[in-house]
Motif scaffolding. Sequence first.
Motif, PDB file in Angstrom:
ATOM      1  N   ARG A  93      19.113  37.952  31.233  1.00 39.13           N
ATOM      2  CA  ARG A  93      18.153  38.154  29.992  1.00 39.13           C
ATOM      3  C   ARG A  93      17.451  37.015  29.421  1.00 39.13           C
ATOM      4  NH1 ARG A  93      18.523  43.268  27.400  1.00 39.13           N
ATOM      5  NH2 ARG A  93      17.831  42.235  25.691  1.00 39.13           N
ATOM      6  N   CYS A  94      18.353  35.791  29.151  1.00 37.26           N
ATOM      7  CA  CYS A  94      17.882  34.614  28.506  1.00 37.26           C
ATOM      8  C   CYS A  94      17.874  33.251  29.316  1.00 37.26           C
ATOM      9  CB  CYS A  94      18.686  34.586  27.209  1.00 37.26           C
ATOM     10  SG  CYS A  94      18.789  35.918  26.173  1.00 37.26           S
ATOM     11  N   ARG A  95      19.184  32.750  29.572  1.00 32.82           N
ATOM     12  CA  ARG A  95      19.337  31.420  30.110  1.00 32.82           C
ATOM     13  C   ARG A  95      18.752  31.360  31.417  1.00 32.82           C
ATOM     14  NH1 ARG A  95      25.616  31.697  28.674  1.00 32.82           N
ATOM     15  NH2 ARG A  95      25.009  33.829  29.261  1.00 32.82           N
ATOM     16  N   SER A  96      18.911  32.439  32.267  1.00 34.13           N
ATOM     17  CA  SER A  96      18.415  32.392  33.710  1.00 34.13           C
ATOM     18  C   SER A  96      17.073  32.390  33.659  1.00 34.13           C
ATOM     19  CB  SER A  96      19.146  33.321  34.661  1.00 34.13           C
ATOM     20  OG  SER A  96      18.778  34.676  34.029  1.00 34.13           O
ATOM     21  N   ALA A  97      16.438  33.196  32.776  1.00 35.10           N
ATOM     22  CA  ALA A  97      15.133  33.611  32.545  1.00 35.10           C
ATOM     23  C   ALA A  97      14.207  32.535  32.126  1.00 35.10           C
ATOM     24  CB  ALA A  97      14.527  34.800  31.607  1.00 35.10           C
ATOM     25  N   THR A  98      14.897  31.594  31.259  1.00 32.53           N
ATOM     26  CA  THR A  98      14.310  30.228  30.871  1.00 32.53           C
ATOM     27  C   THR A  98      14.273  29.462  31.953  1.00 32.53           C
ATOM     28  OG1 THR A  98      15.131  30.703  28.471  1.00 32.53           O
ATOM     29  CG2 THR A  98      14.609  28.473  29.116  1.00 32.53           C
ATOM     30  N   VAL A 116       6.511  27.106  35.308  1.00 30.99           N
ATOM     31  CA  VAL A 116       5.764  26.011  34.751  1.00 30.99           C
ATOM     32  C   VAL A 116       5.553  24.817  35.529  1.00 30.99           C
ATOM     33  CG1 VAL A 116       5.853  24.346  32.738  1.00 30.99           C
ATOM     34  CG2 VAL A 116       6.319  26.748  32.006  1.00 30.99           C
ATOM     35  N   GLN A 117       6.686  24.371  36.128  1.00 32.68           N
ATOM     36  CA  GLN A 117       6.630  23.231  36.972  1.00 32.68           C
ATOM     37  C   GLN A 117       5.690  23.373  38.273  1.00 32.68           C
ATOM     38  OE1 GLN A 117      10.481  21.860  38.252  1.00 32.68           O
ATOM     39  NE2 GLN A 117       9.384  20.146  39.538  1.00 32.68           N
ATOM     40  N   ILE A 118       5.824  24.456  38.853  1.00 37.14           N
ATOM     41  CA  ILE A 118       4.953  24.653  40.128  1.00 37.14           C
ATOM     42  C   ILE A 118       3.584  25.016  39.960  1.00 37.14           C
ATOM     43  CG2 ILE A 118       6.943  25.005  41.557  1.00 37.14           C
ATOM     44  CD1 ILE A 118       6.265  27.914  41.869  1.00 37.14           C
ATOM     45  N   HIS A 119       3.226  25.549  38.902  1.00 34.48           N
ATOM     46  CA  HIS A 119       1.919  26.121  38.386  1.00 34.48           C
ATOM     47  C   HIS A 119       1.483  25.206  37.473  1.00 34.48           C
ATOM     48  CE1 HIS A 119       2.086  29.376  41.412  1.00 34.48           C
ATOM     49  NE2 HIS A 119       3.105  29.670  40.663  1.00 34.48           N
ATOM     50  N   CYS A 120       2.038  24.788  36.816  1.00 32.29           N
ATOM     51  CA  CYS A 120       1.640  23.965  35.223  1.00 32.29           C
ATOM     52  C   CYS A 120       0.970  24.988  34.390  1.00 32.29           C
ATOM     53  CB  CYS A 120       0.441  22.872  35.704  1.00 32.29           C
ATOM     54  SG  CYS A 120       1.387  21.280  35.650  1.00 32.29           S
ATOM     55  N   TRP A 121       1.580  26.370  34.272  1.00 35.98           N
ATOM     56  CA  TRP A 121       1.124  27.282  33.311  1.00 35.98           C
ATOM     57  C   TRP A 121       1.851  26.980  32.206  1.00 35.98           C
ATOM     58  CZ3 TRP A 121       2.056  32.193  36.958  1.00 35.98           C
ATOM     59  CH2 TRP A 121       1.362  32.362  37.852  1.00 35.98           C
ATOM     60  N   GLY A 122       1.117  27.538  31.190  1.00 40.18           N
ATOM     61  CA  GLY A 122       1.868  27.317  29.936  1.00 40.18           C
ATOM     62  C   GLY A 122       3.067  28.239  29.791  1.00 40.18           C
ATOM     63  N   PRO A 123       4.198  28.157  28.888  1.00 36.69           N
ATOM     64  CA  PRO A 123       5.306  28.841  28.725  1.00 36.69           C
ATOM     65  C   PRO A 123       5.095  30.322  28.569  1.00 36.69           C
ATOM     66  CG  PRO A 123       5.473  26.804  27.536  1.00 36.69           C
ATOM     67  CD  PRO A 123       4.070  26.984  27.943  1.00 36.69           C
ATOM     68  N   GLU A 124       4.180  30.661  27.863  1.00 36.92           N
ATOM     69  CA  GLU A 124       3.865  32.090  27.616  1.00 36.92           C
ATOM     70  C   GLU A 124       3.391  32.833  28.668  1.00 36.92           C
ATOM     71  OE1 GLU A 124       2.926  29.529  25.596  1.00 36.92           O
ATOM     72  OE2 GLU A 124       3.761  29.875  23.629  1.00 36.92           O
ATOM     73  N   GLU A 125       2.544  32.061  29.665  1.00 39.84           N
ATOM     74  CA  GLU A 125       2.017  32.836  30.672  1.00 39.84           C
ATOM     75  C   GLU A 125       3.044  32.783  31.866  1.00 39.84           C
ATOM     76  OE1 GLU A 125      -1.695  31.913  33.944  1.00 39.84           O
ATOM     77  OE2 GLU A 125      -1.064  30.442  32.368  1.00 39.84           O
ATOM     78  N   ALA A 126       3.950  31.842  32.081  1.00 36.05           N
ATOM     79  CA  ALA A 126       5.150  31.953  33.003  1.00 36.05           C
ATOM     80  C   ALA A 126       6.166  33.093  32.542  1.00 36.05           C
ATOM     81  CB  ALA A 126       6.134  30.578  32.770  1.00 36.05           C
ATOM     82  N   CYS A 127       6.339  33.423  31.160  1.00 38.03           N
ATOM     83  CA  CYS A 127       7.208  34.377  30.886  1.00 38.03           C
ATOM     84  C   CYS A 127       6.487  35.850  30.968  1.00 38.03           C
ATOM     85  CB  CYS A 127       7.640  34.200  29.448  1.00 38.03           C
ATOM     86  SG  CYS A 127       8.530  32.969  28.932  1.00 38.03           S
ATOM     87  N   GLN A 128       5.256  35.872  30.904  1.00 37.87           N
ATOM     88  CA  GLN A 128       4.716  36.778  31.071  1.00 37.87           C
ATOM     89  C   GLN A 128       4.520  37.256  32.707  1.00 37.87           C
ATOM     90  OE1 GLN A 128       0.592  36.538  29.807  1.00 37.87           O
ATOM     91  NE2 GLN A 128       1.169  36.745  27.367  1.00 37.87           N
ATOM     92  N   ILE A 133      14.589  38.037  27.656  1.00 42.68           N
ATOM     93  CA  ILE A 133      14.354  37.866  26.072  1.00 42.68           C
ATOM     94  C   ILE A 133      14.374  36.491  26.057  1.00 42.68           C
ATOM     95  CG2 ILE A 133      15.184  38.092  23.717  1.00 42.68           C
ATOM     96  CD1 ILE A 133      16.601  40.558  24.483  1.00 42.68           C
ATOM     97  N   ILE A 134      12.965  35.759  26.070  1.00 39.01           N
ATOM     98  CA  ILE A 134      12.966  34.549  25.540  1.00 39.01           C
ATOM     99  C   ILE A 134      12.883  34.083  24.180  1.00 39.01           C
ATOM    100  CG2 ILE A 134      11.715  32.205  26.101  1.00 39.01           C
ATOM    101  CD1 ILE A 134      12.851  33.462  28.778  1.00 39.01           C
TER     102      ILE A 134
END
Length: 126
Positions: free
Chosen positions: A70-75, A82-94, A104-105
């Motif tokens: 839920r948390c650590r692996s999802a982070t 984020v690294q491969i697409h340079c997306w913002g964190p919110e977009e990556a989580c979405q 859950i982040i």
Amino acid sequence: KATQTENVRMVITMNEEYDPPLGERSLFVLKQEWKAEGVEQLRLSTVDLTGVPSLENRASSVYVHCKAGRCRSATLAAAYIVQIHCWGPEEACQMLAPIRPHVIICSTQLETLRRYHQKVCAFDSG
């Protein structure tokens, strides 16, 4: 086995390092068990719920897990996005939400993802 059908060659374990009670040992795959399957294990000792892994990581075809997924692996999965697409964190989580709706982040993890985004996606203006 997933290691064969998915061609997994590395596993990232994101649990705190501890010796589980005898009754819980079946929940944990030991490093030597992964090795017997031809899989390398990278252990990133991370505290449950509020913990974040180090910003220094490496990978190939990888299965990322923590205790509940839920948390650590999802982070870490979000950090990879984020690294491969340079997306913002919110977009990556979405992006993770439809695949793993129970993710859950928390705020400390999101803040680390923001710092990671700045680190890996900083563009040289010079």
